[in-house]
Enzyme design. Structure first.
Site, mmCIF file in Angstrom:
data_model
loop_
_atom_site.group_PDB
_atom_site.id
_atom_site.type_symbol
_atom_site.label_atom_id
_atom_site.label_comp_id
_atom_site.label_asym_id
_atom_site.label_seq_id
_atom_site.Cartn_x
_atom_site.Cartn_y
_atom_site.Cartn_z
ATOM 1 N N ALA A 133 0.870 -1.170 0.050
ATOM 2 C CA ALA A 133 -0.125 0.174 0.083
ATOM 3 C C ALA A 133 0.799 1.262 -0.010
ATOM 4 O O ALA A 133 1.234 1.789 1.132
ATOM 5 C CB ALA A 133 -0.897 0.027 1.114
ATOM 6 N N GLU A 136 -1.929 6.889 -2.972
ATOM 7 C CA GLU A 136 -2.884 7.641 -2.266
ATOM 8 C C GLU A 136 -3.562 8.370 -3.440
ATOM 9 O O GLU A 136 -3.190 8.622 -4.446
ATOM 10 C CB GLU A 136 -2.385 8.507 -1.109
ATOM 11 C CG GLU A 136 -1.585 7.604 -0.007
ATOM 12 C CD GLU A 136 -1.153 8.493 1.093
ATOM 13 O OE1 GLU A 136 -1.187 10.059 0.866
ATOM 14 O OE2 GLU A 136 -0.368 8.142 1.969
ATOM 15 N N ILE A 346 -9.195 -9.028 -34.987
ATOM 16 C CA ILE A 346 -9.117 -10.318 -35.726
ATOM 17 C C ILE A 346 -10.554 -10.728 -35.328
ATOM 18 O O ILE A 346 -11.302 -11.582 -36.035
ATOM 19 C CB ILE A 346 -7.923 -11.071 -35.597
ATOM 20 C CG1 ILE A 346 -6.835 -10.292 -36.285
ATOM 21 C CG2 ILE A 346 -8.181 -12.467 -36.107
ATOM 22 C CD1 ILE A 346 -5.297 -11.055 -36.270
ATOM 23 N N GLU A 372 2.264 0.177 -11.435
ATOM 24 C CA GLU A 372 3.690 -0.417 -11.204
ATOM 25 C C GLU A 372 4.728 0.602 -11.920
ATOM 26 O O GLU A 372 5.556 0.249 -12.235
ATOM 27 C CB GLU A 372 3.907 -1.917 -11.733
ATOM 28 C CG GLU A 372 5.148 -2.388 -11.173
ATOM 29 C CD GLU A 372 5.412 -2.705 -9.695
ATOM 30 O OE1 GLU A 372 4.116 -3.358 -9.257
ATOM 31 O OE2 GLU A 372 6.209 -2.772 -8.938
ATOM 32 N N SER A 375 3.871 4.299 -17.988
ATOM 33 C CA SER A 375 4.857 4.495 -19.042
ATOM 34 C C SER A 375 5.791 5.609 -18.927
ATOM 35 O O SER A 375 7.014 5.490 -19.111
ATOM 36 C CB SER A 375 3.982 4.407 -20.338
ATOM 37 O OG SER A 375 3.532 3.058 -20.708
HETATM 38 C C1 LIG Z 1 -4.766 -2.280 -11.608
HETATM 39 C C2 LIG Z 1 -3.965 -1.289 -10.711
HETATM 40 C C3 LIG Z 1 -3.342 -2.029 -9.708
HETATM 41 C C4 LIG Z 1 -2.908 -0.951 -8.641
HETATM 42 N N1 LIG Z 1 -2.211 -1.856 -7.539
HETATM 43 C C5 LIG Z 1 -1.526 -0.876 -6.730
HETATM 44 C C6 LIG Z 1 -0.958 -1.571 -5.414
HETATM 45 O O1 LIG Z 1 -1.269 -2.778 -5.094
HETATM 46 N N2 LIG Z 1 -0.403 -0.818 -4.572
HETATM 47 C C7 LIG Z 1 -0.330 0.724 -4.772
HETATM 48 O O2 LIG Z 1 0.377 1.225 -3.827
HETATM 49 N N3 LIG Z 1 -0.766 1.187 -5.860
HETATM 50 C C8 LIG Z 1 -1.288 0.335 -7.026
HETATM 51 N N4 LIG Z 1 -1.801 1.027 -8.045
HETATM 52 C C9 LIG Z 1 -1.791 2.397 -8.276
HETATM 53 C C10 LIG Z 1 -0.691 2.747 -9.183
HETATM 54 O O3 LIG Z 1 0.478 2.497 -8.849
HETATM 55 C C11 LIG Z 1 -0.939 4.395 -9.349
HETATM 56 O O4 LIG Z 1 -1.917 4.282 -10.435
HETATM 57 C C12 LIG Z 1 0.135 4.607 -10.531
HETATM 58 O O5 LIG Z 1 1.458 5.064 -9.799
HETATM 59 C C13 LIG Z 1 0.073 6.060 -11.141
HETATM 60 O O6 LIG Z 1 -0.556 7.018 -10.314
HETATM 61 P P1 LIG Z 1 -1.861 7.704 -10.372
HETATM 62 O O7 LIG Z 1 -2.761 6.703 -10.950
HETATM 63 O O8 LIG Z 1 -2.318 8.585 -9.325
HETATM 64 O O9 LIG Z 1 -1.522 8.535 -11.776
HETATM 65 P P2 LIG Z 1 -0.954 10.088 -11.712
HETATM 66 O O10 LIG Z 1 0.471 10.118 -10.923
HETATM 67 O O11 LIG Z 1 -1.885 11.164 -11.267
HETATM 68 O O12 LIG Z 1 -0.505 10.113 -13.225
HETATM 69 C C14 LIG Z 1 -1.504 10.551 -14.166
HETATM 70 C C15 LIG Z 1 -0.626 10.107 -15.530
HETATM 71 O O13 LIG Z 1 0.102 11.226 -15.850
HETATM 72 C C16 LIG Z 1 1.072 10.919 -16.047
HETATM 73 N N5 LIG Z 1 2.327 11.580 -15.153
HETATM 74 C C17 LIG Z 1 2.703 11.800 -13.858
HETATM 75 N N6 LIG Z 1 3.415 12.672 -13.778
HETATM 76 C C18 LIG Z 1 4.220 12.974 -14.859
HETATM 77 C C19 LIG Z 1 5.254 13.673 -15.294
HETATM 78 N N7 LIG Z 1 6.067 14.415 -14.549
HETATM 79 N N8 LIG Z 1 5.391 13.840 -16.503
HETATM 80 C C20 LIG Z 1 4.538 13.225 -17.585
HETATM 81 N N9 LIG Z 1 3.439 12.548 -17.265
HETATM 82 C C21 LIG Z 1 3.294 12.514 -15.753
HETATM 83 C C22 LIG Z 1 1.422 9.563 -15.654
HETATM 84 O O14 LIG Z 1 2.491 8.669 -16.251
HETATM 85 C C23 LIG Z 1 -0.081 9.114 -15.887
HETATM 86 O O15 LIG Z 1 -0.438 8.526 -17.318
HETATM 87 C C24 LIG Z 1 -2.491 0.397 -9.014
HETATM 88 C C25 LIG Z 1 -2.686 0.926 -10.248
HETATM 89 C C26 LIG Z 1 -3.882 0.019 -11.015
HETATM 90 C C27 LIG Z 1 -4.162 0.549 -12.033
#
Ligand SMILES: Cc1cc2nc3c(=O)[nH]c(=O)nc-3n(C[C@H](O)[C@H](O)[C@H](O)COP(=O)(O)OP(=O)(O)OC[C@H]3O[C@@H](n4cnc5c(N)ncnc54)[C@H](O)[C@@H]3O)c2cc1C
Length: 392
Positions: A133, A136, A346, A372, A375
């Site tokens: 975890a 946030e 397909i 994780e 991209s």
């Molecule tokens: C299926 C799934 C399972 C998950 N499981 C876990 C878990 O077990 N434990 C846990 O702790 N978290 C988990 N997560 C959370 C995951 O780690 C976060 O969603 C991820 O780190 C991205 O954070 P965010 O969703 O807040 O996106 P944000 O940080 O808000 O980013 C939104 C978009 O902006 C892009 N972005 C952000 N900053 C920049 C920048 N400086 N320059 C350019 N682009 C940027 C990001 O790449 C993304 O495309 C999970 C998420 C999913 C979808």
């Protein structure tokens, strides 16, 4: 053939991966009933029967050392197993990661002898599962922005705050929680805590935001004056980010392998469909447009496999490899998106109905371009290694 997964006699990464992949695929075909996999999507849970099969054949606690009852295997076997189970259902990767992934690896690396003795053995039998975890509402890619707070009490810590999008939380009983113990220090003021599910003030609420299989079971965690003892601290005070990031290579390569497994299934299913489906008097498989799509998918899958294996070899030879692990995760997750898109194309309308396995895997694999480390974050890591830290 052995009845549990083992490292065999060789140190060669390719052979170890091939042997593990073959063992786990055989297990999935012979021991895991198709109706159990269907239950995952119909009921939104992983059936106990699958957990039992995995436990019986050594797939739980794959990376947990033999001293604590695990298979004690390396990154090569862990990734090959993730690929093989994900061919059948990407959500099964959670069973492997919750018992041998981020949190178990961190406990093994940073835990005291007492913490290892207490928490690692139950992971290998299916009695216990973990969740990790970190994320946030206001701290995803920017993990240092965490505001969940842990304050010292007379004999432990009081935690307040919340986490979201936590995988596998519904079936986990142990949570590795990253919280701030010194907000002024931001990332250097974070610490890691092991929190039991039954701790007063701790609540897990399922949220079904993921648009893939309902068995993903993402959850929100709430901490309201949740008091944990001093021995819940994992690693040293202020080492939370280090604990969280220590398993980065494993996490990224594991996700790359899950994408590889899902993509491999999809291209094979698409090829079978192309042979069986006739349009305008000839099978789809006879059309160059379709053959080229399949050929591109096979090529990209082979490239992802080679990149994953080369990175694992480098790490086993002592390389730090953060940029290589990022490249493997970035390429494999984006490759899986392209392969899945071609597979849906397909299959035609049969690929987009709500009960289509092809469509469900398409959605399951899409989340790995975000989870994780998204991209863009992987590209940031790769570019930083190329350009150096001094260029902002
Ligand atoms: C299926 C799934 C399972 C998950 N499981 C876990 C878990 O077990 N434990 C846990 O702790 N978290 C988990 N997560 C959370 C995951 O780690 C976060 O969603 C991820 O780190 C991205 O954070 P965010 O969703 O807040 O996106 P944000 O940080 O808000 O980013 C939104 C978009 O902006 C892009 N972005 C952000 N900053 C920049 C920048 N400086 N320059 C350019 N682009 C940027 C990001 O790449 C993304 O495309 C999970 C998420 C999913 C979808």
């Amino acid at each position: 053939m052995t009845t549990t997964v083992t490292s065999g006699q060789t140190t060669d990464v390719r052979t170890r991966m091939e042997e593990t992949r073959a063992f786990v695929r055989g297990l999935m075909e012979k021991k895991v009933k198709p109706e159990w996999l269907r239950t995952m999507d119909a009921e939104g849970r992983t059936p106990d029967e699958i957990v039992e099969v995995f436990a019986e054949h050594g797939l739980l606690g794959l990376t947990v050392p033999g001293d604590f009852g695990g298979a004690g295997l390396g990154l090569a076997e862990y990734c090959a197993a993730q690929e093989a189970v994900s061919r059948s259902h990407p959500v099964l990767s959670i069973l492997l990661s919750s018992t041998g992934g981020l949190a178990p690896t961190a406990i093994n690396r940073f835990g005291t002898p007492e913490q290892k003795e207490k928490y690692l053995p139950p992971l290998t039998t299916g009695q216990s599962r973990t969740s990790f975890a970190l994320t946030e509402a206001e701290a995803g890619s920017d993990a240092a922005a965490i505001t969940t707070r842990a304050e010292r009490t007379a004999d432990g810590w009081r935690i307040n705050g919340s986490k979201q999008f936590i995988s596998g939380a519904e079936s986990a009983d142990l949570f590795l929680v990253i919280a701030s113990t010194d907000p002024a220090k931001r990332g250097r003021g974070l610490s890691a805590f092991l929190v039991g599910r039954d701790t007063p003030g701790f609540q897990v609420t399922r949220i079904d935001h993921a648009f893939g299989s309902p068995a993903w079971t993402l959850a929100e965690l709430r901490f309201d004056d949740c008091v944990v003892p001093q021995e819940s601290l994992l690693g040293e005070l202020g080492q939370g980010l280090k604990v969280a990031l220590s398993s980065l290579n494993e996490g990224r390569l594991s996700v790359a392998s899950i994408c590889l497994g899902g993509a491999s299934y999809l291209v094979e299913a698409a090829a079978e469909h192309a042979k069986a489906r006739t349009t305008f008097g000839a099978p789809l498989a006879s059309r160059q447009a379709i053959r080229f799509m399949l050929a591109d998918s096979v090529t990209e899958i082979a490239a992802a496999r080679a990149l994953i294996r080369a990175t694992i070899e480098d790490i086993e030879h002592g390389a730090q490899a953060p940029a290589n692990a990022s490249a493997a995760k970035l390429f494999s997750s984006e490759m899986a998106g392209r392969v899945a898109d071609r597979a849906v194309q397909i299959f035609g309308a049969n690929g987009v109905t709500s009960d289509s396995v092809i469509g469900r895997i398409f959605r399951d694999l899409r989340v790995f371009r975000i989870g994780e480390g998204a991209s863009e974050v992987q590209r940031m890591v790769i570019a930083k290694e190329l350009l150096g830290k001094e260029v902002a």
